[in-house]
Design an enzyme around this catalytic site. Structure first.
Site, PDB file in Angstrom:
ATOM      1  N   THR A 118      31.125  41.177  61.096  1.00  0.00           N
ATOM      2  CA  THR A 118      31.124  40.189  60.017  1.00  0.00           C
ATOM      3  C   THR A 118      30.439  38.893  60.415  1.00  0.00           C
ATOM      4  O   THR A 118      30.469  38.502  61.588  1.00  0.00           O
ATOM      5  CB  THR A 118      32.584  39.866  59.619  1.00  0.00           C
ATOM      6  N   TYR A 132      40.414  36.257  61.471  1.00  0.00           N
ATOM      7  CA  TYR A 132      39.633  37.421  61.035  1.00  0.00           C
ATOM      8  C   TYR A 132      38.368  37.551  61.882  1.00  0.00           C
ATOM      9  O   TYR A 132      38.083  38.604  62.448  1.00  0.00           O
ATOM     10  CB  TYR A 132      39.291  37.293  59.547  1.00  0.00           C
TER      11      TYR A 132
HETATM   12  C1  UD1 Z   1      33.441  37.357  52.938  1.00  0.00           C
HETATM   13  C2  UD1 Z   1      34.150  38.484  53.578  1.00  0.00           C
HETATM   14  C3  UD1 Z   1      34.319  38.235  55.023  1.00  0.00           C
HETATM   15  C4  UD1 Z   1      32.984  37.934  55.661  1.00  0.00           C
HETATM   16  C5  UD1 Z   1      32.296  36.812  54.949  1.00  0.00           C
HETATM   17  C6  UD1 Z   1      30.905  36.641  55.500  1.00  0.00           C
HETATM   18  C7  UD1 Z   1      35.863  39.836  52.512  1.00  0.00           C
HETATM   19  C8  UD1 Z   1      37.241  39.866  51.906  1.00  0.00           C
HETATM   20  N1  UD1 Z   1      35.454  38.636  52.956  1.00  0.00           N
HETATM   21  O1  UD1 Z   1      34.278  36.228  53.042  1.00  0.00           O
HETATM   22  O2  UD1 Z   1      34.880  39.381  55.594  1.00  0.00           O
HETATM   23  O3  UD1 Z   1      33.180  37.556  56.973  1.00  0.00           O
HETATM   24  O4  UD1 Z   1      32.211  37.135  53.574  1.00  0.00           O
HETATM   25  O5  UD1 Z   1      30.257  35.558  54.908  1.00  0.00           O
HETATM   26  O6  UD1 Z   1      35.162  40.825  52.545  1.00  0.00           O
HETATM   27  N2  UD1 Z   1      35.372  31.386  46.400  1.00  0.00           N
HETATM   28  C9  UD1 Z   1      35.811  30.629  45.348  1.00  0.00           C
HETATM   29  N3  UD1 Z   1      36.725  31.164  44.503  1.00  0.00           N
HETATM   30  C10 UD1 Z   1      37.246  32.421  44.657  1.00  0.00           C
HETATM   31  C11 UD1 Z   1      36.788  33.200  45.750  1.00  0.00           C
HETATM   32  C12 UD1 Z   1      35.860  32.648  46.589  1.00  0.00           C
HETATM   33  O7  UD1 Z   1      35.381  29.483  45.171  1.00  0.00           O
HETATM   34  O8  UD1 Z   1      38.096  32.846  43.863  1.00  0.00           O
HETATM   35  C13 UD1 Z   1      34.341  30.838  47.299  1.00  0.00           C
HETATM   36  C14 UD1 Z   1      34.747  30.743  48.752  1.00  0.00           C
HETATM   37  O9  UD1 Z   1      35.351  29.535  49.040  1.00  0.00           O
HETATM   38  C15 UD1 Z   1      33.391  30.917  49.443  1.00  0.00           C
HETATM   39  C16 UD1 Z   1      32.640  31.878  48.517  1.00  0.00           C
HETATM   40  O10 UD1 Z   1      33.267  31.751  47.243  1.00  0.00           O
HETATM   41  O11 UD1 Z   1      32.685  29.719  49.485  1.00  0.00           O
HETATM   42  C17 UD1 Z   1      32.720  33.313  48.952  1.00  0.00           C
HETATM   43  O12 UD1 Z   1      34.081  33.642  49.194  1.00  0.00           O
HETATM   44  P1  UD1 Z   1      34.548  35.171  49.303  1.00  0.00           P
HETATM   45  O13 UD1 Z   1      33.891  35.974  48.243  1.00  0.00           O
HETATM   46  O14 UD1 Z   1      36.034  35.163  49.339  1.00  0.00           O
HETATM   47  O15 UD1 Z   1      33.941  35.629  50.672  1.00  0.00           O
HETATM   48  P2  UD1 Z   1      34.056  34.973  52.125  1.00  0.00           P
HETATM   49  O16 UD1 Z   1      35.292  34.184  52.277  1.00  0.00           O
HETATM   50  O17 UD1 Z   1      32.757  34.307  52.410  1.00  0.00           O
END
Ligand code: UD1
Length: 335
Positions: free
Chosen positions: A117, A142
């Site tokens: 990752t 993680y």
């Molecule tokens: C994901 C992966 C992680 C990996 C990373 C690499 C999973 C569960 N997570 O994490 O394993 O190491 O990519 O970059 O597979 N966000 C919001 N609202 C939400 C959800 C997310 O604002 O409801 C934002 C987060 O703060 C972040 C972005 O969207 O800035 C992406 O978040 P998310 O899709 O949860 O992925 P990562 O945390 O980056």
């Protein structure tokens, strides 16, 4: 053709890889404890329900099916959960990986493809990460749990005849364009999944975690890679190892990032539905910006992405979510 053990093959990424492996004619055995995935996502070969930490089970599967390649997807993956429950992550992602690696070496498995990752980079000095030069300094359990597993795998391979490809995924998104399988993870937290769930009315809206990051619009920036392009990289990795390639660690991403706001705009554009958005503080363990330098992946494997388009990624996710919502696909949960 290879005999491949796919751990976590009933999960989101593993099931997409399993489908491609099956289509390419490989013998696929899936080992999954169904804690996150569901049986319907396994489209070829037998599904064995169990844990990668079960050495007796793993050893018997490796020998019974004369496995030559292990692809290890089974892991916990939610960053904030890892902050709250670190030992849960070290047990599954590190200790169970160790058991699997030990069994694979003992059984004479030749190739090991490991799901790692971008979280191993933590907050890089520059947002674009190179697998060879960017220091690995995870900022959440993680990322640490995966980095420790990487190191064990390198050391175990150096001491045995096994070779590996470690693939560091950036943000995996999208679903099978055929609509046969998709992202069926229960209680998903990934941005695009959450946003398309909101678009079909499965949740009231979504939250943006942090608007004060030092990024183009203040929200987090990520390199979203379509799951089928990522799956394709796994098949290339297996071919590379089978062809005698040396062990290597590579990034999987497209090399450019989108902000949370840009993703929400894409979901609204593709679905034609305005989303209810709440602006909340930063989420624990989130780096501001992560983008892959995937030059080596392309150079070494001849990998060329086919779905490098945010609206297309969102479109395939939305199509699957519509199927889940209208009951023509299942993710194993009652509704
Ligand atoms: C994901 C992966 C992680 C990996 C990373 C690499 C999973 C569960 N997570 O994490 O394993 O190491 O990519 O970059 O597979 N966000 C919001 N609202 C939400 C959800 C997310 O604002 O409801 C934002 C987060 O703060 C972040 C972005 O969207 O800035 C992406 O978040 P998310 O899709 O949860 O992925 P990562 O945390 O980056």
């Amino acid at each position: 053709m290879g005999n491949v053990l796919v751990t976590g093959g009933a999960g989101y990424i593993g099931s997409h890889v399993g489908k491609l492996l099956g289509a390419a004619g490989h013998h696929v055995v899936t080992l999954d404890n169904l804690s996150k995935g569901y049986a319907g996502a396994v489209t070829c070969g037998p599904l064995v329900v169990g844990d990668t930490g079960d050495a007796a089970l793993v050893s018997s599967l490796l020998r019974e099916h004369a496995i030559d390649t292990v692809m290890h997807f089974a892991a916990w993956t939610i960053v904030p959960e890892s902050v709250a429950q670190p030992l849960k992550y070290y047990l599954n992602n590190t200790c169970h990986a160790r058991t699997l690696i030990e069994c694979a070496v003992a059984a004479g498995v030749r190739n090991f493809v490991f799901s790692s990752t971008a979280a191993v980079y933590g907050i890089p000095d520059a947002p674009r990460c190179d697998a060879e030069t960017t220091p690995t300094r995870p900022i959440n359990p993680y990322g640490s749990s995966k980095l420790m597993a990487e190191q064990m795998l390198r050391d175990a391979c150096a001491a045995s005849g096994m070779r590996h490809v470690i693939l560091r995924y950036f943000n995996v998104a999208g679903c099978d364009p055929d609509g046969q399988i998709g992202q069926s993870t229960r209680e998903a937290t990934l941005l695009i999944k959450v946003a398309v769930e909101a678009a079909v009315g499965r949740r009231p809206g979504l939250a943006v975690f942090g608007t004060d990051y030092p990024t183009k619009d203040g929200t987090g920036v990520r390199d979203y890679i379509h799951v089928v392009d990522l799956a394709e990289a796994h098949l290339r990795a297996m071919d590379y190892l089978t062809g005698g390639g040396a062990s290597v660690t590579l990034n999987c991403g497209y090399g450019h990032g989108y902000s949370v706001r840009e993703v929400i705009e894409s979901v609204e554009r593709v679905t034609g539905k305005p989303l209810t958005v709440a602006y909340e503080p930063r989420r624990a363990g989130d780096p501001p910006e992560l983008v892959a330098d995937a030059t080596r992946l392309k150079a070494l494997f001849g990998w060329q992405p086919r779905f490098d388009d945010l609206d297309r990624i969102v479109g395939t996710s939305y199509a699957w979510e519509v199927k889940l919502a209208n009951g023509s696909a299942s993710d194993g949960r009652a509704r």
